[in-house]
Design an enzyme around this catalytic site. Sequence first.
Site, PDB file in Angstrom:
ATOM      1  N   ASP A   1     -16.232  16.919  -6.020  1.00  0.00           N
ATOM      2  CA  ASP A   1     -15.527  18.180  -5.828  1.00  0.00           C
ATOM      3  C   ASP A   1     -15.771  19.085  -7.037  1.00  0.00           C
ATOM      4  O   ASP A   1     -16.540  18.748  -7.935  1.00  0.00           O
ATOM      5  CB  ASP A   1     -14.041  17.944  -5.569  1.00  0.00           C
ATOM      6  CG  ASP A   1     -13.250  17.663  -6.831  1.00  0.00           C
ATOM      7  OD1 ASP A   1     -13.855  17.315  -7.870  1.00  0.00           O
ATOM      8  OD2 ASP A   1     -12.020  17.803  -6.794  1.00  0.00           O
TER       9      ASP A   1
ATOM     10  N   LYS B   1     -19.110  15.445   0.482  1.00  0.00           N
ATOM     11  CA  LYS B   1     -17.892  15.278  -0.310  1.00  0.00           C
ATOM     12  C   LYS B   1     -16.750  14.762   0.553  1.00  0.00           C
ATOM     13  O   LYS B   1     -16.069  13.793   0.198  1.00  0.00           O
ATOM     14  CB  LYS B   1     -17.486  16.598  -0.956  1.00  0.00           C
ATOM     15  CG  LYS B   1     -16.338  16.444  -1.960  1.00  0.00           C
ATOM     16  CD  LYS B   1     -15.541  17.713  -2.140  1.00  0.00           C
ATOM     17  CE  LYS B   1     -14.442  17.801  -1.111  1.00  0.00           C
ATOM     18  NZ  LYS B   1     -13.496  18.904  -1.369  1.00  0.00           N
TER      19      LYS B   1
END
Length: 212
Positions: free
Chosen positions: A143, A125
């Site tokens: 996320d 991420k």
Amino acid sequence: MFSRETRRRRARKIIPILRDEYPDARSRLNFSNPLELLIGTILSAQCTDDRVNEVTKELFRKYRTAKDYAEADLDELMYEIHSIGIFRKKAARIKLCCESVVSQYNGEIPSEMEKLTALPGIGSKSANVIRVDWFDLPGIILDTHVGRVSKRIGLTDKLQPDKMESDLMEVVAKKNWSLFSHLLVFHGRAVCSSRKPKCERCKISKLCDYGQ
């Protein structure tokens, strides 16, 4: 679970609606170079972007290079970010990460996914945040908001982040990966919250499994 083509059609319909709703969808972290974005990304875990921006306002004035962080006194760095959650762990990650950046890449932040994720404290991420928001490369920023909203609107039913990311990469056009990520973050914050989603004011509720 819908077929891949059905999910692709749904994604194509959702993106322009959310783009009109959030024309300024982009990262809310303040940064002027890839190192600042890397530091802000590490600090943002389990913390609001506004709080991170308050802390980095002074931090970025003091620490200008990866070497500055690598050579920083750990206790002092912890104190400087102590208003942020899990600050001890984050300070250690920042120092270790920047030591690797200095030793392996001469202080320059790499753009390659493999090199970024090999850095201490940088997962998929965070790597995609840096690639998307600084290097302007395509990527899905998975996320908590993106994961939650994409499941609710029926674009994936996976629980594992890597499989969820693969699903989204298949149904969202590559040219829209970055935009899609930011749009879902904004929508997750403004409307599709975890506990009490505001389905009555959601512009995509008719295209959403949860909303229906």
